[in-house]
Design a protein around this motif. Structure first.
Motif, PDB file in Angstrom:
ATOM      1  N   ILE A 248       0.841  -1.204   0.000  1.00  0.00           N
ATOM      2  CA  ILE A 248       0.000   0.000   0.000  1.00  0.00           C
ATOM      3  C   ILE A 248       0.873   1.249   0.000  1.00  0.00           C
ATOM      4  O   ILE A 248       0.632   2.188  -0.760  1.00  0.00           O
ATOM      5  CB  ILE A 248      -0.947  -0.011   1.221  1.00  0.00           C
ATOM      6  CG1 ILE A 248      -2.055  -1.041   0.976  1.00  0.00           C
ATOM      7  CG2 ILE A 248      -1.533   1.358   1.483  1.00  0.00           C
ATOM      8  CD1 ILE A 248      -2.856  -1.392   2.213  1.00  0.00           C
ATOM      9  N   GLN A 249       1.902   1.229   0.813  1.00  0.00           N
ATOM     10  CA  GLN A 249       2.819   2.380   0.851  1.00  0.00           C
ATOM     11  C   GLN A 249       3.422   2.639  -0.513  1.00  0.00           C
ATOM     12  O   GLN A 249       3.480   3.766  -0.994  1.00  0.00           O
ATOM     13  CB  GLN A 249       3.942   2.114   1.853  1.00  0.00           C
ATOM     14  CG  GLN A 249       3.629   2.686   3.215  1.00  0.00           C
ATOM     15  CD  GLN A 249       4.748   2.393   4.192  1.00  0.00           C
ATOM     16  OE1 GLN A 249       5.906   2.208   3.799  1.00  0.00           O
ATOM     17  NE2 GLN A 249       4.399   2.328   5.460  1.00  0.00           N
ATOM     18  N   TRP A 250       3.861   1.568  -1.152  1.00  0.00           N
ATOM     19  CA  TRP A 250       4.444   1.697  -2.489  1.00  0.00           C
ATOM     20  C   TRP A 250       3.408   2.237  -3.474  1.00  0.00           C
ATOM     21  O   TRP A 250       3.683   3.168  -4.237  1.00  0.00           O
ATOM     22  CB  TRP A 250       4.957   0.320  -2.966  1.00  0.00           C
ATOM     23  CG  TRP A 250       5.297   0.348  -4.418  1.00  0.00           C
ATOM     24  CD1 TRP A 250       6.476   0.780  -4.978  1.00  0.00           C
ATOM     25  CD2 TRP A 250       4.441  -0.014  -5.500  1.00  0.00           C
ATOM     26  NE1 TRP A 250       6.386   0.715  -6.347  1.00  0.00           N
ATOM     27  CE2 TRP A 250       5.148   0.233  -6.692  1.00  0.00           C
ATOM     28  CE3 TRP A 250       3.135  -0.510  -5.584  1.00  0.00           C
ATOM     29  CZ2 TRP A 250       4.608  -0.013  -7.951  1.00  0.00           C
ATOM     30  CZ3 TRP A 250       2.591  -0.756  -6.833  1.00  0.00           C
ATOM     31  CH2 TRP A 250       3.323  -0.512  -8.004  1.00  0.00           C
ATOM     32  N   ALA A 251       2.185   1.684  -3.437  1.00  0.00           N
ATOM     33  CA  ALA A 251       1.154   2.069  -4.406  1.00  0.00           C
ATOM     34  C   ALA A 251       0.755   3.531  -4.232  1.00  0.00           C
ATOM     35  O   ALA A 251       0.609   4.265  -5.215  1.00  0.00           O
ATOM     36  CB  ALA A 251      -0.057   1.158  -4.271  1.00  0.00           C
ATOM     37  N   GLN A 254       2.826   6.113  -5.848  1.00  0.00           N
ATOM     38  CA  GLN A 254       2.708   6.277  -7.308  1.00  0.00           C
ATOM     39  C   GLN A 254       1.759   7.431  -7.656  1.00  0.00           C
ATOM     40  O   GLN A 254       1.489   7.683  -8.834  1.00  0.00           O
ATOM     41  CB  GLN A 254       2.203   4.990  -7.981  1.00  0.00           C
ATOM     42  CG  GLN A 254       2.910   3.710  -7.570  1.00  0.00           C
ATOM     43  CD  GLN A 254       4.409   3.801  -7.762  1.00  0.00           C
ATOM     44  OE1 GLN A 254       4.882   4.069  -8.855  1.00  0.00           O
ATOM     45  NE2 GLN A 254       5.164   3.586  -6.676  1.00  0.00           N
ATOM     46  N   ASN A 255       1.241   8.113  -6.630  1.00  0.00           N
ATOM     47  CA  ASN A 255       0.360   9.273  -6.841  1.00  0.00           C
ATOM     48  C   ASN A 255      -0.869   8.978  -7.668  1.00  0.00           C
ATOM     49  O   ASN A 255      -1.183   9.677  -8.632  1.00  0.00           O
ATOM     50  CB  ASN A 255       1.136  10.419  -7.501  1.00  0.00           C
ATOM     51  CG  ASN A 255       1.863  11.221  -6.451  1.00  0.00           C
ATOM     52  OD1 ASN A 255       1.347  11.387  -5.328  1.00  0.00           O
ATOM     53  ND2 ASN A 255       3.048  11.687  -6.786  1.00  0.00           N
ATOM     54  N   THR A 256      -1.559   7.910  -7.313  1.00  0.00           N
ATOM     55  CA  THR A 256      -2.795   7.586  -8.011  1.00  0.00           C
ATOM     56  C   THR A 256      -3.762   6.963  -7.014  1.00  0.00           C
ATOM     57  O   THR A 256      -3.351   6.598  -5.907  1.00  0.00           O
ATOM     58  CB  THR A 256      -2.525   6.632  -9.184  1.00  0.00           C
ATOM     59  OG1 THR A 256      -3.765   6.280  -9.756  1.00  0.00           O
ATOM     60  CG2 THR A 256      -1.819   5.374  -8.735  1.00  0.00           C
ATOM     61  N   GLU A 257      -5.031   6.862  -7.406  1.00  0.00           N
ATOM     62  CA  GLU A 257      -5.984   6.173  -6.534  1.00  0.00           C
ATOM     63  C   GLU A 257      -5.666   4.685  -6.549  1.00  0.00           C
ATOM     64  O   GLU A 257      -5.385   4.107  -7.607  1.00  0.00           O
ATOM     65  CB  GLU A 257      -7.418   6.392  -7.016  1.00  0.00           C
ATOM     66  CG  GLU A 257      -7.973   7.762  -6.687  1.00  0.00           C
ATOM     67  CD  GLU A 257      -8.241   7.976  -5.190  1.00  0.00           C
ATOM     68  OE1 GLU A 257      -8.386   6.984  -4.447  1.00  0.00           O
ATOM     69  OE2 GLU A 257      -8.282   9.145  -4.776  1.00  0.00           O
TER      70      GLU A 257
END
Ligand code: TXA
Ligand code: MG
Length: 337
Positions: A248-251, A254-257
């Protein structure tokens, strides 16, 4: 307009089939797109409605083992034993066909065909009332997740088919196990709810497709080579639930929903506000298989979600089928810690 029919309206559904029109039908696995298997004009409409490549053969749905024998040669005594144990149920048998018994548009020109007796009373009644077996690929647009409700069918095919026979959400959620009985030993071409362990209670030996087909060989279940089940967003598999926090931290970086497709245990642990788009897989591999396709479709209704983190399960028993479908949706993309 596509009609939504219920169990009491079988005769209307059967009438459509006899007229060579298309009727989506419920099974225990996913909804199928039905047409008269003995009418090539009707069968060709199935490929057209789905946008399905015509070299990908169809499953012939029957109401009894007797009906199979009209079309197929039974290669050994194990076939009847499998039928006795697993039909009606989520097991499709590939059998050699009697010469000329089925049109090449059903078999993709192969000398074998796929047969299955689904465990759904409305559909068994429909096959009886129509008086012919029904071809039935999953009733989705080609490439999209298979439909597990009549609403999913209508989302993809409203206006393109005569009717959908609505029997509520399907119970298993992933498509049948496809077992090639035209070879010795038998080969699992597609994993499903009937597991290799269960098959070994009847058969002396069963091979997995992945051990059987080399990379550059033509795949034996032609359908397995196409992109499948893919929602618009990128799906990334999180193999172990303790990796979710890192994923989750990585995702989020990525600056997206980000969407979450996970069990209640994982979802409850997360901050609800940051994940407007989340879909519960319940609490086990059984409920996860039931809800997987519904979940993948859910995120298509949230186009702002560009990354879906999806929970993996151990690839044993039903987990083999679950991971097979999820890997296709994800293009085998795993989160690496
Ligand atoms: O649970 C299910 O099997 C659902 C429900 C509606 O019955 N049906 C379904 O159909 O999943 P479909 O068309 O989406 O998948 C059938 C699979 C494809 O991978 C196809 O290539 C394979 O079975 N198949 C069909 N005939 C074959 C044959 N003669 N030899 C090898 N593979 C075959
Ligand atoms: Mg399909």
């Amino acid at each position: 307009m596509t009609e939504r029919l219920e169990h009491t309206q079988i005769s209307r559904a059967a009438e459509f089939i006899k007229q060579g029109r298309l009727v989506a039908f419920p099974t225990e696995t996913v909804y199928g797109l039905g047409a008269d298997a003995t009418n090539p004009t009707a069968v060709k409409k199935v490929y057209q409605a789905k946008g399905r490549p015509s070299d990908n053969p169809l499953i012939v749905h029957v109401h009894s083992f007797e009906q199979v024998k009209t079309y197929a040669a039974i290669p050994n005594e194990y076939v009847a034993q499998l039928v006795a144990k697993f039909w009606p149920g989520p097991l499709t048998l590939i059998l050699p066909i009697k010469s000329g018994a089925l049109d090449p548009c059903v078999t993709g020109g192969l000398k074998t065909a796929a047969f299955r007796m689904p465990n759904n009373q409305a559909t068994l009644d429909l096959i009886k009332a129509a008086g012919v077996p029904l071809v039935g690929p999953s009733a989705n647009t080609s490439g999209k997740p298979s439909p597990t409700t009549a609403d999913h069918v209508l989302h993809d095919l409203d206006g393109k088919i005569a009717a959908v026979l609505d029997d509520g959400p399907t119970k298993v959620g992933v498509e049948s196990t496809v077992l090639d009985m035209s070879v010795i030993p038998a080969v699992i071409l597609r994993p499903g709810a009937i597991t290799r362990t269960q098959l070994l209670t009847v058969l002396p030996d069963v091979l997995d497709n992945k051990h059987h087909v080399s990379q550059d060989e033509v795949p034996k279940a032609p359908g397995m080579k196409y992109r499948h089940y893919a929602p618009e967003a990128d799906v990334i598999i999180v193999k172990n639930r303790q990796d979710f926090d890192a994923a989750i931290q990585w995702a989020l970086a990525q600056n997206t929903e980000v969407g979450l497709l996970a069990t209640d245990e994982v979802l409850l642990h997360q901050d609800q506000i940051r994940f407007k788009a989340q879909f519960s897989l319940g609490n086990s591999v059984t409920t996860a298989s039931q809800h997987l396709f519904d979940g993948l479709r859910y995120f298509d209704l949230h186009p702002e979600v560009k990354i879906i983190l999806a929970q993996g399960f151990e690839p044993k028993d039903l987990g083999v089928a679950y991971m097979n479908r999820l890997e296709k949706a994800a293009g085998s993309h795993y989160f690496n810690n």
